[in-house]
Design a protein around this motif. Structure first.
Motif: not given
Ligand code: ZN
Ligand code: ZN
Lengths: 72, 220
Positions: A40-41, A44-45, B78-79, B82-83
């Motif tokens: 995912l980006c 922004c996800g 942020k990336f 998410r994990y």
């Protein structure tokens, strides 16, 4: 918290599974098992970014269709 | 002063401004970035790293743009947030990365790989230390080339700290920065750790870690 993100990641990968895997950088169809990647980006996800092996190796830029983030 | 700590004697602030902008909001004061030498590159710049360079000093040293370092730490946080934490592998063959990586993994709950990276770690399920990551973070694309190669083989994204002399083949997200200095690596990992915890809501949006960047430094 984290679980919310994981759930949305899962949902997107399921909904995207039906679309052919096109490299976000060169727009070519990615071969099964060619060792490309999808994620995912980072910013922004929201959008799925796919990179074929060649674009990954050469560091060819990708742009998020949702937020305009430019990687890598 | 050691070669790794590379002082910047330039007086100009290595930060790009947008038109009409007077102040740039950074994660830490610009002075703190500069003191740690995070913006100090090398005398070489690869085509991969050109977008992150602020200027070339008269002696040929490439200086990274503090704004871009700061931006990429935020995006990487942020990336990574998410994990699932236990599926994040963080790698450093380079000794100055040992403590920063270990500290980040303590706070974030990810899996550290410090020292020699044993071939097959991500690719050979028959090994006792086999690990199947969902995402891989590396300290230096050159020193950690084996980990990147294996991440590419199994098709997982790679986040890399990269200096001006690095090639970022198979890297999906670059965090520009001096990945050779002891203080610089400590600050970069400390910032990334704090920002991941902020993103996850473990600490408030402007919350801090109980430890300082110096506590992330590999002891000499
Ligand atoms: Zn491609
Ligand atoms: Zn985006």
């Amino acid at each position: 918290m984290a679980s919310k993100y994981m759930l949305s990641t899962l949902n997107i990968s399921i909904s995207e599974a039906a679309t052919p895997p096109i490299c976000s950088s060169c727009h070519r169809l990615m071969e099964p098992g060619e060792h490309g990647v999808e994620f995912l980006c980072p910013n922004c996800g929201k959008a799925v970014i796919r990179r074929c092996k060649r674009c990954r190796q050469l560091g060819v830029p990708y742009v998020c269709p949702n937020c305009g983030f430019r990687g890598p | 002063m050691s070669e790794e700590e590379k002082p910047d004697t330039g007086e100009e602030k290595p930060i790009s401004m947008l038109p009409g902008e007077k102040v740039v909001e950074l994660l830490i004061p610009l002075e703190d970035y500069l003191t740690a030498g995070v913006h100090i590159g090398t005398h070489i710049c690869t085509k991969f790293m050109e977008p992150f360079v602020y200027r070339v000093r008269s002696d040929g040293l490439y200086i990274l743009d503090a704004r871009k370092i700061d931006e990429r730490v935020r995006v990487a946080a942020k990336f990574l947030a998410r994990y699932e934490p236990s599926k994040i592998a963080v790698v450093s063959v380079r000794q100055y990365g040992f403590r920063p990586v270990t500290k980040m993994c303590e706070y974030v709950g990810c899996k550290p790989f410090t020292g020699r990276f044993i071939p097959g770690t991500f690719t050979n399920p028959s090994l006792a230390w086999y690990f199947e990551p969902d995402v891989v973070v590396v300290t230096d694309p050159r020193a950690d080339a084996q980990a990147i190669k294996e991440a590419a083989e199994v098709g997982v994204p790679v986040v890399a700290f990269a200096d001006t002399d690095n090639k970022t083949e198979f890297v999906d997200l670059v965090i520009p920065g001096n990945n050779k200095g002891r203080k610089s690596l400590a600050l970069l990992y400390w910032l990334l750790t704090r920002q991941i915890l902020r993103e996850r809501g473990v600490i408030p949006p402007n919350g801090d870690l109980p430890e300082k960047p110096a506590d992330f430094e590999t002891k000499l």
